[in-house]
Design an enzyme around this catalytic site. Structure first.
Site, PDB file in Angstrom:
ATOM      1  N   LYS A 101     -13.688 -17.844  15.224  1.00 54.63           N
ATOM      2  CA  LYS A 101     -13.927 -18.841  16.845  1.00 54.63           C
ATOM      3  C   LYS A 101     -12.351 -18.355  17.523  1.00 54.63           C
ATOM      4  O   LYS A 101     -12.356 -18.112  18.626  1.00 54.63           O
ATOM      5  CB  LYS A 101     -14.152 -19.992  16.360  1.00 54.63           C
ATOM      6  CG  LYS A 101     -15.267 -20.292  15.891  1.00 54.63           C
ATOM      7  CD  LYS A 101     -15.726 -22.078  15.594  1.00 54.63           C
ATOM      8  CE  LYS A 101     -16.931 -22.092  14.791  1.00 54.63           C
ATOM      9  NZ  LYS A 101     -17.244 -23.551  14.547  1.00 54.63           N
TER      10      LYS A 101
ATOM     11  N   GLN B 161     -14.376 -28.909  13.069  1.00 57.55           N
ATOM     12  CA  GLN B 161     -15.068 -28.085  12.179  1.00 57.55           C
ATOM     13  C   GLN B 161     -15.565 -29.033  11.204  1.00 57.55           C
ATOM     14  O   GLN B 161     -14.965 -29.709  10.513  1.00 57.55           O
ATOM     15  CB  GLN B 161     -14.310 -26.926  11.480  1.00 57.55           C
ATOM     16  CG  GLN B 161     -14.895 -26.102  10.691  1.00 57.55           C
ATOM     17  CD  GLN B 161     -15.762 -25.131  11.449  1.00 57.55           C
ATOM     18  OE1 GLN B 161     -15.981 -24.977  12.478  1.00 57.55           O
ATOM     19  NE2 GLN B 161     -16.997 -24.729  10.878  1.00 57.55           N
TER      20      GLN B 161
ATOM     21  N   ASP C  59     -19.702 -28.328  20.961  1.00 55.50           N
ATOM     22  CA  ASP C  59     -20.867 -27.849  19.643  1.00 55.50           C
ATOM     23  C   ASP C  59     -21.986 -28.672  20.168  1.00 55.50           C
ATOM     24  O   ASP C  59     -23.315 -28.346  19.333  1.00 55.50           O
ATOM     25  CB  ASP C  59     -20.169 -28.837  18.527  1.00 55.50           C
ATOM     26  CG  ASP C  59     -19.384 -27.871  17.675  1.00 55.50           C
ATOM     27  OD1 ASP C  59     -19.729 -26.813  17.598  1.00 55.50           O
ATOM     28  OD2 ASP C  59     -18.479 -28.453  16.827  1.00 55.50           O
TER      29      ASP C  59
HETATM   30  N1  GUN Z   1     -19.968 -26.226  10.553  1.00 55.78           N
HETATM   31  C1  GUN Z   1     -20.764 -25.328  10.411  1.00 55.78           C
HETATM   32  N2  GUN Z   1     -21.312 -24.704  11.550  1.00 55.78           N
HETATM   33  C2  GUN Z   1     -20.570 -25.513  12.382  1.00 55.78           C
HETATM   34  C3  GUN Z   1     -20.527 -25.522  13.717  1.00 55.78           C
HETATM   35  O1  GUN Z   1     -21.521 -24.958  14.501  1.00 55.78           O
HETATM   36  N3  GUN Z   1     -19.671 -26.428  14.535  1.00 55.78           N
HETATM   37  C4  GUN Z   1     -18.707 -27.103  13.665  1.00 55.78           C
HETATM   38  N4  GUN Z   1     -17.931 -27.927  14.279  1.00 55.78           N
HETATM   39  N5  GUN Z   1     -18.570 -27.095  12.264  1.00 55.78           N
HETATM   40  C5  GUN Z   1     -19.792 -26.375  11.565  1.00 55.78           C
END
Ligand code: GUN
Length: 295
Positions: free
Chosen positions: A54, A98, A121
């Site tokens: 990311k 996350q 998100d």
């Molecule tokens: N963990 C697995 N997928 C995601 C996501 O799309 N966003 C976040 N913040 N954590 C994750």
């Protein structure tokens, strides 16, 4: 008929360069550089990799990014305070925490503490509710990426039977809502299957578009797939391999080797849904910086 790969790597690179061009233009016109903040707790290998991807994508798109790392034993209160501090920082447009979180921290509290305006998100109940009602919002990155992948491959969704295996809040549940929505990326008939579904194979064999988001390595086998179906693989599993330099390789929720031959289209792992998820987060962050959703 030979199957076609839905190449998320290629399409996401294309979208990323479109975003980078827009950011250059914004900055040329004296506008604000989009800024994503990410909070990473602990040292989970998969989470480390996702967050690194990311952050790298932000650089490639010309965004600013800030990574806040905390030890596994950070208190819930300290984490909530950090989120509030970021909420109040006008320079930061989007914030992701996350997941998964350590067991002593409430995921619900964390998600609800993120300002919905910065919730790129799309996990906050306000944004999930807005999505359900078809109102402008941040669409969770994986479902958004899947819809974009289908759209950019000119795959019609309207009227199709979409079968989703897996009902997570991040993928299966929002996708089931989006695909059944009355709009251009919806109008499908949707069946949402899960661990208690009794006649899974009978249902999956009816799918025109079959989405495996169950989190079980190579769960979907050829006998579960209708001829010429479109198969979307959301799974990411690391397995040891003596054939790669790194010592491991990635597998999906689909047994690709035997399923691909039955499909008209299928996503590879890696290079399918994963990169589309990352680019969707960039799109949401850009929308946040342009104040497209909440003004
Ligand atoms: N963990 C697995 N997928 C995601 C996501 O799309 N966003 C976040 N913040 N954590 C994750």
């Amino acid at each position: 008929m030979a199957y076609q790969l839905l190449n998320g790597k290629e399409i996401s690179a294309q979208i990323k360069s479109e975003i980078a061009e827009e950011v250059r233009q914004i900055i040329r016109n004296g506008g604000k550089q989009p800024h994503l903040a990410a909070i990473l707790i602990g040292n989970d290998g998969a989470s480390e990799t996702y967050v690194a991807h990311k952050i790298k994508a932000c650089e490639q798109a010309g965004f600013k990014s800030s990574l806040f790392r905390f030890k596994e034993n950070i208190s819930e209160q300290k984490l909530l305070d950090k989120i509030k501090e970021i909420n109040a920082d006008d320079n930061i447009d989007g914030l992701i925490v996350q997941l998964p979180l350590p067991e002593h921290i409430s995921e619900e509290k964390v998600i609800e503490t993120v300002d919905p305006k910065k919730d790129v998100d799309g996990f906050h109940p306000v944004n999930a509710g807005r999505m359900t009602l078809g109102l402008p919002t941040y669409i969770p990155a994986t479902p958004k990426g899947i819809l974009e992948l289908l759209k950019r491959n000119n795959i019609e969704i309207s009227g199709k039977h979409c079968v989703i295996i897996g009902r997570s809040n991040i993928v299966g549940k929002p996708l089931s809502i989006l695909l059944s929505q009355k709009n251009e990326t919806g109008n499908a008939t949707v069946t949402l299957c899960h661990s208690r579904t009794k006649n899974l194979k009978e249902i999956s064999l009816q799918a025109d578009i079959l989405i495996a988001a169950i989190g079980k390595k190579e769960f979907l086998t050829a006998d579960m797939v209708k001829k010429d179906a479109i198969v979307i693989d959301v799974g990411i599993h690391r397995v040891k391999s003596d054939k790669t330099k790194s010592g491991w390789k990635l597998k999906g929720d689909v047994k690709f080797g035997e399923v691909a031959g039955k499909c008209s289209y299928i996503t590879p792992v890696p290079g399918g849904v994963g990169p589309m998820t990352i680019v969707s987060l960039l799109q949401n962050t850009l929308a946040a910086s342009k104040k497209e959703i909440y003004g």
